[in-house]
Motif scaffolding. Structure first.
Motif, PDB file in Angstrom:
ATOM      1  N   PHE A  57       0.838  -1.271   0.202  1.00 38.47           N
ATOM      2  CA  PHE A  57      -0.096  -0.077  -0.036  1.00 38.47           C
ATOM      3  C   PHE A  57       0.896   1.312   0.061  1.00 38.47           C
ATOM      4  N   CYS A  58       0.592   2.111  -0.772  1.00 35.94           N
ATOM      5  CA  CYS A  58       1.132   3.544  -0.934  1.00 35.94           C
ATOM      6  C   CYS A  58       0.173   4.310  -0.291  1.00 35.94           C
ATOM      7  N   ALA A  59       0.846   5.506   0.824  1.00 33.93           N
ATOM      8  CA  ALA A  59      -0.033   6.215   1.319  1.00 33.93           C
ATOM      9  C   ALA A  59       0.473   7.820   1.394  1.00 33.93           C
ATOM     10  N   VAL A  60      -0.375   8.787   1.446  1.00 32.60           N
ATOM     11  CA  VAL A  60       0.268   9.849   1.439  1.00 32.60           C
ATOM     12  C   VAL A  60      -0.391  10.716   2.739  1.00 32.60           C
ATOM     13  N   ALA A  61       0.306  11.666   3.315  1.00 28.88           N
ATOM     14  CA  ALA A  61      -0.365  12.465   4.443  1.00 28.88           C
ATOM     15  C   ALA A  61       0.168  13.858   4.105  1.00 28.88           C
ATOM     16  N   PRO A  62      -0.598  15.025   4.499  1.00 32.34           N
ATOM     17  CA  PRO A  62      -0.241  16.159   4.265  1.00 32.34           C
ATOM     18  C   PRO A  62       1.091  16.537   4.968  1.00 32.34           C
ATOM     19  N   GLY A  63       1.909  17.399   4.296  1.00 35.43           N
ATOM     20  CA  GLY A  63       3.166  17.612   4.773  1.00 35.43           C
ATOM     21  C   GLY A  63       3.328  19.008   5.516  1.00 35.43           C
ATOM     22  N   GLY A  64       3.479  18.934   6.834  1.00 33.62           N
ATOM     23  CA  GLY A  64       3.878  20.111   7.794  1.00 33.62           C
ATOM     24  C   GLY A  64       2.727  21.001   7.906  1.00 33.62           C
ATOM     25  N   SER A  65       1.450  20.298   7.842  1.00 34.03           N
ATOM     26  CA  SER A  65       0.139  21.509   8.193  1.00 34.03           C
ATOM     27  C   SER A  65      -0.210  20.908   9.728  1.00 34.03           C
ATOM     28  N   GLY A  66       0.223  20.131  10.095  1.00 31.14           N
ATOM     29  CA  GLY A  66      -0.239  19.926  11.558  1.00 31.14           C
ATOM     30  C   GLY A  66      -1.453  18.886  11.732  1.00 31.14           C
ATOM     31  N   THR A  67      -1.919  18.392  10.304  1.00 32.90           N
ATOM     32  CA  THR A  67      -3.331  17.659  10.323  1.00 32.90           C
ATOM     33  C   THR A  67      -2.667  16.206   9.515  1.00 32.90           C
ATOM     34  N   TYR A  68      -2.791  15.339  10.089  1.00 37.08           N
ATOM     35  CA  TYR A  68      -2.119  14.015   9.735  1.00 37.08           C
ATOM     36  C   TYR A  68      -3.284  12.872   9.303  1.00 37.08           C
ATOM     37  N   LYS A  69      -3.975  13.577   8.406  1.00 33.75           N
ATOM     38  CA  LYS A  69      -5.088  12.269   7.794  1.00 33.75           C
ATOM     39  C   LYS A  69      -4.482  11.635   6.566  1.00 33.75           C
ATOM     40  N   TYR A  70      -4.107  10.407   6.852  1.00 34.96           N
ATOM     41  CA  TYR A  70      -3.547   9.930   5.707  1.00 34.96           C
ATOM     42  C   TYR A  70      -4.370   9.307   4.567  1.00 34.96           C
ATOM     43  N   ILE A  71      -3.876   9.114   3.450  1.00 37.77           N
ATOM     44  CA  ILE A  71      -4.787   8.576   2.398  1.00 37.77           C
ATOM     45  C   ILE A  71      -3.994   7.603   1.676  1.00 37.77           C
ATOM     46  N   PHE A  72      -4.610   6.209   1.691  1.00 36.95           N
ATOM     47  CA  PHE A  72      -4.106   5.124   1.282  1.00 36.95           C
ATOM     48  C   PHE A  72      -4.507   4.782  -0.165  1.00 36.95           C
ATOM     49  N   GLY A  73      -3.644   4.102  -0.841  1.00 37.10           N
ATOM     50  CA  GLY A  73      -3.952   3.648  -2.178  1.00 37.10           C
ATOM     51  C   GLY A  73      -5.078   1.987  -1.791  1.00 37.10           C
ATOM     52  N   THR A  74      -5.369   1.623  -3.019  1.00 39.26           N
ATOM     53  CA  THR A  74      -6.195   0.481  -2.936  1.00 39.26           C
ATOM     54  C   THR A  74      -5.276  -0.870  -2.861  1.00 39.26           C
ATOM     55  N   GLY A  75      -3.782  -0.801  -2.879  1.00 40.52           N
ATOM     56  CA  GLY A  75      -3.139  -1.779  -2.636  1.00 40.52           C
ATOM     57  C   GLY A  75      -2.663  -2.503  -4.064  1.00 40.52           C
ATOM     58  N   THR A  76      -1.624  -3.051  -3.912  1.00 38.73           N
ATOM     59  CA  THR A  76      -0.902  -3.920  -5.005  1.00 38.73           C
ATOM     60  C   THR A  76      -0.630  -5.324  -4.430  1.00 38.73           C
ATOM     61  N   ARG A  77      -1.214  -6.337  -4.872  1.00 29.07           N
ATOM     62  CA  ARG A  77      -1.209  -7.623  -4.618  1.00 29.07           C
ATOM     63  C   ARG A  77       0.055  -8.318  -5.500  1.00 29.07           C
ATOM     64  N   LEU A  78       1.133  -8.798  -4.692  1.00 31.66           N
ATOM     65  CA  LEU A  78       2.319  -9.278  -5.489  1.00 31.66           C
ATOM     66  C   LEU A  78       2.318 -10.702  -5.181  1.00 31.66           C
ATOM     67  N   LYS A  79       2.502 -11.422  -6.353  1.00 36.28           N
ATOM     68  CA  LYS A  79       2.702 -12.906  -6.528  1.00 36.28           C
ATOM     69  C   LYS A  79       4.135 -13.010  -6.807  1.00 36.28           C
ATOM     70  N   VAL A  80       4.673 -14.124  -6.113  1.00 37.40           N
ATOM     71  CA  VAL A  80       6.036 -14.306  -6.587  1.00 37.40           C
ATOM     72  C   VAL A  80       6.131 -15.964  -7.051  1.00 37.40           C
ATOM     73  N   LEU A  81       6.491 -16.096  -8.168  1.00 33.53           N
ATOM     74  CA  LEU A  81       6.586 -17.282  -8.618  1.00 33.53           C
ATOM     75  C   LEU A  81       8.201 -18.073  -8.459  1.00 33.53           C
ATOM     76  N   ALA A  82       8.146 -19.377  -8.080  1.00 33.45           N
ATOM     77  CA  ALA A  82       9.412 -20.010  -7.592  1.00 33.45           C
ATOM     78  C   ALA A  82      10.205 -20.291  -8.773  1.00 33.45           C
TER      79      ALA A  82
END
Lengths: 115, 112
Positions: free
Chosen positions: A90-115
């Motif tokens: 998940f990638c996330a952002v939060a306001p920089g330096g504003s004093g309010t810290y409401k994070y916003i997350f992306g919907t995610g990327t599911r990684l599969k690893v093949l042997a």
């Protein structure tokens, strides 16, 4: 409105291959940027974060990410993927330096690893 | 403990019942967040507590949802008259400021 986009819902790579997970954000100023990983049945763990300074940041488990202001991107990379990297990212952002810290997350990327 | 803890880890309830989910943040962390993660979805912001300020409730999906934080520490998320669409993993996180969010393991809620 502020938003975070992870355009890839699923990615499959072979073990040992390189990895890049994309993240784009929409925000009026330079935000704080984060990548989290969620392994199956686990909580979210911080991989790395960017607040300011060097635009290439190193994280845990061999991950790195590069902040590109011109592209509003913060893509996550790893040169050689291990089977244990299979998880949701998940990638996330939060306001920089504003004093309010409401994070916003992306919907995610599911990684599969093949042997 | 050193991390964020949540209880219960799993909750199964019947439609229409009320449920309470608990979060114990890291000691000293002034900010506490609740998120909802539905199957295959990202994290949906629910509510945010920062110190003694009024909480940011802008993410609560309906008036059936409420949360409180007592003494600047433990928080309880209450869902009244649960519906099947409330089934999800509810995550709590705490932080000192615009820093790393430390997440708990979550409470998996199933409404039958």
């Amino acid at each position: 409105a502020q938003s975070v986009t992870q355009p890839d819902i699923h990615i499959t790579v072979s073990e040992g291959a390189s990895l890049e997970l994309r993240c784009n954000y929409s925000y009026g100023a330079t935000p704080y940027l984060f990548w989290y990983v969620q392994s199956p049945g686990q909580g979210l763990q911080l991989l790395l974060k960017y607040f300011s300074g060097d635009t290439l940041v190193q994280g845990i488990k061999g991950f790195e990410a590069e902040f590109k202001r011109s592209q509003s991107s913060f893509n996550l990379r790893k040169p050689s993927v291990h089977w244990s990297d299979a998880a949701e990212y998940f990638c996330a952002v939060a306001p920089g330096g504003s004093g309010t810290y409401k994070y916003i997350f992306g919907t995610g990327t599911r990684l599969k690893v093949l042997a | 403990g050193a991390g964020v803890s949540q209880s219960p880890s799993n909750k199964v309830t019947e439609k229409g019942k009320d449920v309470e989910l608990r979060c114990d943040p890291i000691s000293g962390h002034t900010a506490l967040y609740w998120y909802r993660q539905s199957l295959g979805q990202g994290l949906e912001f629910l509510i945010y507590f920062q110190g003694n300020s009024a909480p940011d409730k802008s993410g609560l999906p309906s008036d059936r949802f409420s949360a409180e934080r007592t003494g600047g520490s433990v928080s309880t998320l209450t869902i009244q008259r649960t519906q099947q669409e409330d089934s999800a993993v509810y995550l709590c996180a705490s932080t000192l400021g615009p820093e790393t969010q430390y997440f708990g393991p979550g409470t998996r809620l199933l409404v039958l």
